[in-house]
Design a protein around this motif. Structure first.
Motif, PDB file in Angstrom:
ATOM      1  N   HIS A   4     -65.698 -15.863   5.629  1.00 31.13           N
ATOM      2  CA  HIS A   4     -65.965 -17.290   5.514  1.00 31.13           C
ATOM      3  C   HIS A   4     -67.019 -17.722   6.521  1.00 31.13           C
ATOM      4  CE1 HIS A   4     -62.041 -17.007   3.495  1.00 31.13           C
ATOM      5  NE2 HIS A   4     -62.396 -18.106   2.859  1.00 31.13           N
ATOM      6  N   ARG A   5     -67.645 -18.838   6.212  1.00 33.84           N
ATOM      7  CA  ARG A   5     -68.638 -19.392   7.116  1.00 33.84           C
ATOM      8  C   ARG A   5     -67.999 -19.733   8.467  1.00 33.84           C
ATOM      9  NH1 ARG A   5     -71.900 -24.135   4.379  1.00 33.84           N
ATOM     10  NH2 ARG A   5     -72.993 -23.921   6.365  1.00 33.84           N
ATOM     11  N   PRO A   6     -68.749 -19.577   9.555  1.00 36.85           N
ATOM     12  CA  PRO A   6     -70.181 -19.278   9.605  1.00 36.85           C
ATOM     13  C   PRO A   6     -70.505 -17.799   9.553  1.00 36.85           C
ATOM     14  CG  PRO A   6     -69.383 -19.666  11.805  1.00 36.85           C
ATOM     15  CD  PRO A   6     -68.209 -19.876  10.905  1.00 36.85           C
ATOM     16  N   TYR A   7     -69.499 -16.910   9.388  1.00 40.84           N
ATOM     17  CA  TYR A   7     -69.770 -15.488   9.307  1.00 40.84           C
ATOM     18  C   TYR A   7     -70.457 -15.162   7.980  1.00 40.84           C
ATOM     19  CZ  TYR A   7     -67.045 -14.074  13.415  1.00 40.84           C
ATOM     20  OH  TYR A   7     -66.596 -13.895  14.692  1.00 40.84           O
ATOM     21  N   ALA A   8     -71.353 -14.183   8.009  1.00 41.12           N
ATOM     22  CA  ALA A   8     -71.995 -13.667   6.801  1.00 41.12           C
ATOM     23  C   ALA A   8     -72.498 -12.271   7.122  1.00 41.12           C
ATOM     24  CB  ALA A   8     -73.149 -14.565   6.359  1.00 41.12           C
ATOM     25  N   GLY A   9     -72.410 -11.375   6.129  1.00 45.34           N
ATOM     26  CA  GLY A   9     -72.875 -10.020   6.377  1.00 45.34           C
ATOM     27  C   GLY A   9     -72.772  -9.164   5.139  1.00 45.34           C
ATOM     28  N   GLU A  10     -73.166  -7.896   5.276  1.00 38.02           N
ATOM     29  CA  GLU A  10     -73.113  -6.972   4.151  1.00 38.02           C
ATOM     30  C   GLU A  10     -73.012  -5.553   4.655  1.00 38.02           C
ATOM     31  OE1 GLU A  10     -76.597  -7.285   1.813  1.00 38.02           O
ATOM     32  OE2 GLU A  10     -77.974  -6.758   3.429  1.00 38.02           O
ATOM     33  N   LEU A  11     -72.523  -4.696   3.769  1.00 37.94           N
ATOM     34  CA  LEU A  11     -72.461  -3.264   4.020  1.00 37.94           C
ATOM     35  C   LEU A  11     -73.496  -2.600   3.127  1.00 37.94           C
ATOM     36  CD1 LEU A  11     -69.316  -1.051   4.365  1.00 37.94           C
ATOM     37  CD2 LEU A  11     -71.111  -0.363   2.809  1.00 37.94           C
ATOM     38  N   GLU A  12     -74.378  -1.792   3.722  1.00 40.32           N
ATOM     39  CA  GLU A  12     -75.410  -1.083   2.975  1.00 40.32           C
ATOM     40  C   GLU A  12     -75.154   0.411   3.079  1.00 40.32           C
ATOM     41  OE1 GLU A  12     -79.194  -2.225   4.428  1.00 40.32           O
ATOM     42  OE2 GLU A  12     -79.079  -4.285   3.685  1.00 40.32           O
ATOM     43  N   LEU A  13     -75.311   1.092   1.936  1.00 37.36           N
ATOM     44  CA  LEU A  13     -75.020   2.521   1.862  1.00 37.36           C
ATOM     45  C   LEU A  13     -76.159   3.205   1.134  1.00 37.36           C
ATOM     46  CD1 LEU A  13     -72.550   4.120   2.875  1.00 37.36           C
ATOM     47  CD2 LEU A  13     -71.691   4.101   0.534  1.00 37.36           C
ATOM     48  N   ASP A  14     -76.735   4.214   1.772  1.00 40.78           N
ATOM     49  CA  ASP A  14     -77.797   5.004   1.154  1.00 40.78           C
ATOM     50  C   ASP A  14     -77.140   6.196   0.476  1.00 40.78           C
ATOM     51  OD1 ASP A  14     -80.057   6.253   0.385  1.00 40.78           O
ATOM     52  OD2 ASP A  14     -80.941   6.470   2.380  1.00 40.78           O
ATOM     53  N   ALA A  15     -76.644   5.951  -0.740  1.00 38.75           N
ATOM     54  CA  ALA A  15     -75.870   6.964  -1.450  1.00 38.75           C
ATOM     55  C   ALA A  15     -76.403   7.140  -2.858  1.00 38.75           C
ATOM     56  CB  ALA A  15     -74.397   6.581  -1.500  1.00 38.75           C
TER      57      ALA A  15
END
Length: 694
Positions: free
Chosen positions: A256-267
Motif C-alpha cells: 500500500h501507499r506510500p510503498y511501491a516496488g517490484e521484483l524483476e527476474l532475468d529468467a
C-alpha cells in the motif's frame, strides 16, 4: 463424496483412514499436518512425507483464509499412496474458493491467477480435484508411491483426473528442472530475522536468490520506494543486473501507499517462472506491509510525542509575540523547509508575525516573496486560506500550503508551510500540521486573552492607588507596591495620602480580603468612602464606623483591615500622629538615632461585626523618625515553610535609621522580595512616613 468427482481408494484391509473436524483458526494447518504425519507413519509411507505435509498446509491454509468455516480433514492411506481431502462448509460459487482439475489445454498461469496456492498441488500431486456437496465444497489430492500401480478407475474419471506430472510429481517438468518439494518449502517458509535491526534487505536478497536458483534465472532484483523522499532503492539483488527486454519477468509488489516496488527476474520463459515469482513477491509483500505498518506506528507515536511537546511549549508562554515566534521554530525543519505565521489585524489585513527557514540565508528572499501582491501571489493565497477557513496550496516560487489559524470560532490568521526539499507532504504530515495550527491558534488566543486581562488588571490596580504621593515641606512620603506573581490578577492592597480640611494629612494603608474583580470593587469602595468622609471633616473614629457599616450592609463575605494615621506638625519640628488600627498589623517606628519598635493598639477589622473598636494611639515623630506601614504580603512571604514575619521586618528596618523615606521603602521592598526565589503569592505594599524636619 460422489464417486464421479471424488478420489478413488482401495477397499483393502491395509487401508488407514482418519477423519477430524477442525476450527477455522491459525492452528488448523499444524493440526492437519500432525494428522497426516501419524497416518503416514502407520502406513509406512514416510517417503511421501515432504510432499504430503506441504500440500496439506496449502489446502488447509487456503480453506481457513477463504472459507472461514470449520474444516473436515480426511486422510486415507493404502499400499499404493495417500489421499487427503479438505472440506469446508462455505456457501457460494466454488470457483471463489478452489480450483478444479486442470485439463491439458489449460495454461498453468491461469491456475496461478485463480489460486496460486494450488500451483503446488498441481505440481506435486499425482492427481487432484474438487468435491461438491450440499453442505460445502473441498479439494483433494492423491500422492502415489513411486512405481506403484494406481487403483482401477472408470475411464471418464481417469481422463478427467489424469496425473499432470507423472506419479509423485516426477513427470516431464522434473526432467527439465522443476522445483522440488524441499526447495518449494524452503522458499515459502523463509522469513526475516526477527532480531535484526533492518532484516528486510537480507530477507529480500535471500528470497530472490532462492527463487533465481529454482527457476534458473541469471539475475534478479527487488526495488522498493518507501515514499520518504529517498526514491527507489534496491532492497535485494542476485546475480547480474536484469536485462531491460521483453523476456524480463516483472512482478509488482502488493504493498500500500506510500510503498511501491517490484521484483524483476532475468529468467527464461517457463511454466513455473512467473507463478513462482508471483508467489515470492506476495511473500515479500507481506513482510513489507508489516514493515510499513510498523514504521507508520512508530512514526505516529513520534508525531503524538511531538504534538504533546509542542502543546507544552506553546502553553508555557502567555506572551503573544513570544508564542508566535515559537511556532515556526517547532515546524522547521521537521515539517517543512520554511514556515510563516501571519496574523489578522483589526482591519482584517494579514501581517507577518514570525517566520523561519531551514536555510537562514534564504530568509530575506522568503520575506520578499511573502510581501508580494497580485492575484497569483502567496499573499493572495494566504488571504484565501483565511477567508475560506480551509487548506490552500501555495505555488511557486515557495511551494507549500497554508492552513487557517482558528480558535474559538475566531480567525486569527494563517500558518504557511513550505514543502520538503525532496518530497511533498504526506497525509500524516498534513494532519500533524493542521493539528499544530489548531494548537498554535489556541495558544495565540490564550496569550491574547491573558494580555488583555493583564492590561485590564494593571489599569484597575493603578486606579486604586494614587498616581503620585504629595510633596509636603517637612514630611516625607514614600511607597512601594509589588503585585502578586499573577500579573493578570487584581489585588486588594491599597494605600493613600490625602489632605484633611483642618490642615492635617491622612495616611491610609489597607488590605481587602481576597483577589480579583470583587476584591478590587470593595477596595475602590473603601478608598472612596474614606476620601468622602474624611474630606467632609468627619472624625477618624466616625469614618471607620461608617465604613464598617457600609461593608456589613454590602455583605459578600469581604472584610478589610486598615491602618489610618492623621499627621499634624507640632512644636519643635515634631510630628504628632494619631494612629488608628482596624485589624491591621502594627507599624514599625524607626527612630532617627537608631532602634526600631512596634507601635499602636490593635482593633477590629471592618466588615465583620456590627460594632468595632479602634483605639487611638498618639505617636510623636521627632526629626529623622519614620513610621513604616505594611500589608501582610510582606510578613507572610514564604521561603518553604518559613515566613518573613514581623520580627524580621523590624530587624531589617533598624539599620535604615537616618535614611530618607524613599530609601527606607526601597530597601525594605528589596529585602522582602529577596527573601524567597518564588514570585509573591500576595500583594506587597509599603508606606513610609518620615519627619524630614531639620
Amino acid at each position: 463424496m460422489s464417486a464421479e468427482t471424488g478420489p478413488d481408494m482401495t477397499d483393502g484391509s491395509d487401508e488407514h483412514v482418519r477423519r477430524v473436524r477442525l476450527p477455522a483458526d491459525r492452528r488448523t494447518p499444524a493440526a492437519a499436518r500432525a494428522l497426516v504425519r501419524s497416518v503416514l507413519a502407520e502406513a509406512d509411507l514416510e517417503e511421501l512425507l515432504n510432499e504430503a505435509l506441504l500440500l496439506t498446509t496449502e489446502l488447509s491454509t487456503n480453506a481457513v483464509e477463504h472459507a472461514r468455516t470449520e474444516l473436515d480433514i480426511e486422510v486415507a492411506a493404502d499400499g499404493t499412496g495417500l489421499t487427503v481431502t479438505v472440506s469446508d462448509f462455505a456457501v457460494g460459487p466454488v470457483d471463489e474458493l478452489v480450483v478444479g482439475v486442470r485439463n491439458d489445454t489449460e495454461d498453468i498461469t491461469e491456475v496461478a491467477e485463480r489460486g496460486r496456492g494450488l500451483l503446488l498441488v498441481d505440481h506435486f500431486a499425482s492427481r487432484w480435484g474438487t468435491t461438491y456437496l450440499p453442505t460445502g465444497k473441498g479439494v483433494w489430492f492423491r500422492l502415489d508411491r513411486l512405481g506403484a500401480v494406481p487403483p482401477t478407475r472408470p475411464a471418464a474419471v481417469a481422463e478427467a483426473h489424469a496425473p499432470l506430472n507423472g506419479a509423485g510429481g516426477q513427470g516431464d517438468e522434473a526432467e527439465h528442472g522443476a522445483p522440488s518439494a524441499a526447495a518449494m518449502s524452503e522458499l515459502m517458509q523463509t522469513s526475516p530475522d526477527p532480531y535484526a535491526e533492518d532484516p528486510l534487505p537480507e530477507f529480500a536478497t535471500g528470497l530472490v536468490t532462492r527463487l533465481a536458483e529454482m527457476v534458473g534465472a541469471a539475475g534478479g532484483v527487488v526495488r522498493l520506494d518507501r515514499g520518504d523522499g529517498q526514491g527507489t532503492q534496491v532492497l535485494g539483488r542476485y546475480g547480474r543486473q536484469p536485462r531491460n527486454d521483453n523476456e524480463l519477468i516483472r512482478v509488482p509488489l502488493a504493498v500500500h501507499r506510500p510503498y511501491a516496488g517490484e521484483l524483476e527476474l532475468d529468467a527464461a520463459p517457463s511454466a513455473y517462472a512467473r507463478p513462482l515469482a508471483v508467489l515470492a513477491a506476495e511473500r515479500l509483500s507481506l513482510h513489507l506491509e508489516n514493515d510499513r505498518l510498523r514504521r507508520a506506528d512508530v512514526r505516529r507515536s513520534a508525531w503524538l510525542t511531538f504534538l504533546a511537546e509542542a502543546s507544552e511549549l506553546l502553553a508555557q508562554s502567555l506572551d503573544v509575540e513570544l508564542t508566535m515566534a515559537l511556532i515556526p521554530q517547532l515546524v522547521v525543519p521537521r515539517l517543512g523547509q520554511w514556515c510563516a505565521v501571519h496574523t489578522t489585524d483589526e482591519w482584517g489585513r494579514l501581517r507577518l508575525a514570525a517566520s523561519s527557514h531551514a536555510d537562514e540565508s534564504v530568509l530575506p528572499h522568503l520575506h520578499k516573496v511573502l510581501q508580494e501582491t497580485g492575484p497569483e501571489s502567496i499573499q493572495a493565497r494566504l488571504r484565501e486560506a483565511s477567508r475560506s477557513a480551509s487548506q490552500v496550496p501555495l505555488g511557486a516560487p515557495m511551494e507549500g500550503f497554508a492552513v487557517p489559524l482558528i480558535a474559538r470560532g475566531q480567525r486569527l490568521g494563517t500558518l504557511a508551510v513550505g514543502r520538503h526539499q525532496r518530497h511533498r507532504h504526506d497525509p500524516d504530515e498534513v494532519s500533524v500540521l493542521e493539528d499544530v495550527a489548531r494548537r498554535a491558534a489556541l495558544a495565540i488566543e490564550n496569550a491574547r486573552i491573558h494580555a488583555e486581562r493583564r492590561r485590564v488588571a494593571q489599569t484597575l490596580q493603578q486606579s486604586l492607588l494614587p498616581p503620585v504621593l504629595p510633596v509636603v515641606e517637612g514630611i516625607g512620603f514614600a511607597a512601594e507596591y509589588v503585585p502578586t506573581g499573577d500579573d493578570a490578577e487584581v489585588g486588594g492592597d491599597f494605600y493613600d495620602v490625602l489632605p484633611l480640611p483642618d490642615g492635617r494629612w491622612l495616611v491610609v494603608i489597607g488590605d481587602v480580603s481576597g483577589k480579583g474583580v470583587q476584591a478590587a470593587a470593595v477596595t475602590g469602595l473603601v478608598r472612596d468612602v474614606i476620601r468622602v468622609l474624611a474630606g467632609d471633616g468627619k472624625p477618624l473614629p466616625e469614618v471607620l464606623g461608617r465604613l464598617n457599616e457600609t461593608l456589613v450592609e454590602r455583605g459578600g463575605g469581604r472584610y478589610c483591615t486598615l491602618a489610618m494615621a492623621a499627621v499634624e506638625p507640632g512644636r519643635g519640628g515634631q510630628l504628632d500622629v494619631a494612629l488608628h488600627l482596624a485589624g491591621h498589623d502594627r507599624p514599625v517606628l524607626l527612630r532617627g538615632g537608631g532602634g526600631a519598635t512596634f507601635v499602636g493598639t490593635g482593633g477590629t477589622a471592618l466588615g465583620l461585626l456590627d460594632s468595632i473598636a479602634t483605639p487611638t494611639a498618639e505617636v510623636p515623630l521627632g526629626p529623622g523618625d519614620a513610621l513604616i506601614f505594611y500589608t501582610d504580603g510582606v510578613t507572610e512571604r514564604r521561603r518553604g515553610r518559613e515566613l518573613f514575619g514581623t520580627e524580621r521586618l523590624r530587624d531589617a528596618a533598624a539599620p535604615l535609621a537616618g535614611y530618607s523615606a524613599d530609601v527606607v521603602a526601597a530597601r525594605l521592598r528589596a529585602t522582602a522580595i529577596g527573601f524567597s526565589v518564588e514570585a509573591p503569592r500576595d500583594d506587597i505594599a509599603l508606606l513610609v512616613l518620615r519627619n524630614d524636619a531639620l
